[in-house]
Design an enzyme around this catalytic site. Sequence first.
Site, PDB file in Angstrom:
ATOM      1  N   GLU A 155      55.387  46.302  53.668  1.00  0.00           N
ATOM      2  CA  GLU A 155      56.673  45.624  53.587  1.00  0.00           C
ATOM      3  C   GLU A 155      57.761  46.588  54.052  1.00  0.00           C
ATOM      4  O   GLU A 155      57.488  47.663  54.583  1.00  0.00           O
ATOM      5  CB  GLU A 155      56.964  45.111  52.169  1.00  0.00           C
ATOM      6  CG  GLU A 155      56.188  43.865  51.787  1.00  0.00           C
ATOM      7  CD  GLU A 155      56.792  43.120  50.610  1.00  0.00           C
ATOM      8  OE1 GLU A 155      57.965  43.412  50.234  1.00  0.00           O
ATOM      9  OE2 GLU A 155      56.102  42.233  50.051  1.00  0.00           O
ATOM     10  N   HIS A 202      61.597  28.093  39.605  1.00  0.00           N
ATOM     11  CA  HIS A 202      62.066  29.135  40.520  1.00  0.00           C
ATOM     12  C   HIS A 202      62.453  28.610  41.901  1.00  0.00           C
ATOM     13  O   HIS A 202      62.544  29.379  42.862  1.00  0.00           O
ATOM     14  CB  HIS A 202      61.018  30.251  40.652  1.00  0.00           C
ATOM     15  CG  HIS A 202      61.082  31.226  39.528  1.00  0.00           C
ATOM     16  ND1 HIS A 202      60.430  31.006  38.337  1.00  0.00           N
ATOM     17  CD2 HIS A 202      61.758  32.388  39.375  1.00  0.00           C
ATOM     18  CE1 HIS A 202      60.682  32.015  37.517  1.00  0.00           C
ATOM     19  NE2 HIS A 202      61.482  32.860  38.119  1.00  0.00           N
ATOM     20  N   ASP A 205      55.546  38.690  45.722  1.00  0.00           N
ATOM     21  CA  ASP A 205      56.056  39.904  45.081  1.00  0.00           C
ATOM     22  C   ASP A 205      56.274  39.703  43.590  1.00  0.00           C
ATOM     23  O   ASP A 205      56.239  40.664  42.817  1.00  0.00           O
ATOM     24  CB  ASP A 205      57.381  40.325  45.730  1.00  0.00           C
ATOM     25  CG  ASP A 205      57.180  40.935  47.107  1.00  0.00           C
ATOM     26  OD1 ASP A 205      56.079  41.460  47.369  1.00  0.00           O
ATOM     27  OD2 ASP A 205      58.110  40.887  47.916  1.00  0.00           O
TER      28      ASP A 205
END
Length: 542
Positions: free
Chosen positions: A283, A98, A169
């Site tokens: 957030e 990632h 997240d």
Amino acid sequence: MARCLVLMLPFLISSLISTVGLPVDPPAELLQLGDVGGGRLSVDPSDVHEASRDFGGVARGEPMAVFHPRGAGDVAALVRAAHGSARGLRVSARGHGHSISGQAQAPGGVVVDMSHGPGAAARARARALPAYSPALGGHYVDVWGGELWADVLNWTLANGGLAPRSWTDYLYLSVGGTLSNAGISGQAFHYGPQISNVYELDVVTGKGEVVTCSETKNPDLFFGALGGLGQFGIITRARIALERAPKRVRWIRALYSNFSEFTADQERLISLQRGGRRFDYVEGFVVAAEGLINNWRSSFFSPQNPVKLSALKHHTGVLYCLEVTKNYDDDTAASVDQEVDALLGELNFMPGTVFTTDLPYVDFLDRVHRAELKLRAKGMWEVPHPWLNLFVPASRIADFDAGVFRGLLGGQTAGAGGPILIYPMNKHKWDPRSSVVTPDEDVFYLVAFLRSALPGAAQSLDELAQQNQRILEFCAEAGIGAKQYLPNHKAPHEWAEHFGAARWERFARLKAEYDPRAILATGQGIFRPADAADSPALDAES
């Protein structure tokens, strides 16, 4: 057959090396690692292809081989061989691919595939149970560096109803990968990033030594590795802080049209401490009125509960969405409504724009993965992701809004190529001894442009990349003082400026001590590998 493959391995690797213009005499120590200690060195085209790419989809670097270790000893043996080789073979650890800009790639070197480690069966047998430490004052669990955070969560929930305190997240990231950067989400304002919630590490240094480190044992390496972008070693084990996991989450979103009120409310919420009422997660994101609330990061509403925003029917341009949660259990369920109402009553969102849903804690943490599955089904996940993540000082966040959201983007955030996150964090929750770089203010914001270059979209990959560059240029010209998170600098002076003089001196000193040949994580482009030129290995790579 297995013996034949091992005997053929030197020939196969030599052939591969010759095709990419590298020396045709690979280190003998490396070639002998075929089956030693359970680790497996692979030149299978599918392995090499997978290790050549990452989630960002904008960089490609083909390694000479891929190494599949079964434990820290295998990783150490590989790195020792690379360190002792004549030219210093490049080695990069890869978790689950990632990275955004090729940071975990090792062109012409060896990629260590950390995603399997001891193997599923062996890992299930040997995986450590969560434990309580009176000295630490809490629970912890020891995990393999290539473990997914999703698997850590499932394991700790099943063995004591515990969970890590701080998250990202997206849970399908490796432990070692996020700890090498920071690991942030909406809990960071209270618990700090994931690097502030780890007690101990095992790190394989660039010399092939397995070093156990903590705040009190080899602290230079411990804090250097945390946020260290893989420059000082490969994290093979981490001792993660745990807490009692809540059962459910009250998930709330509210809209703002006034940026100053939006950020003032966010900053007020992160100032609330455990002694009084507070949300557990804070957030936010930027949306266009036509974009409304939903985005690919989550499915906030069910088809049976569509969003109706009559309050916005005449509103155009940029909106800001506050996103907060309140965790609760059976014994606190009766009071959660009262607490949420009291907290919301002190905020200045637009009337009629509060939207609430309720779900299990695990489902909330897994919200992005659920959206991923939907995008994969539509062929919209395996696309380039030219992401840009910035830490912006709170004192300049209004200037950033004016110059970027309402300036460079022209208020058209719906066409920005993906979600734009914006939320504040408390600097005192970040240990200054770690390697991560943040703005020098008590409060700073993450601003994350999570772009996807979809086929046929309004903006191409090149256009999104150019827009990223314009945002960086704006920050520099306006003196915003932003720092890149998941940094991707290209020139020596950019890295030196990123760290600042004192931090850069410390970073280079640790590199010289723990990876003197600069063979680790060369995809970051920070230091020049020993075989790159005749100049010293610790020259920053241009």
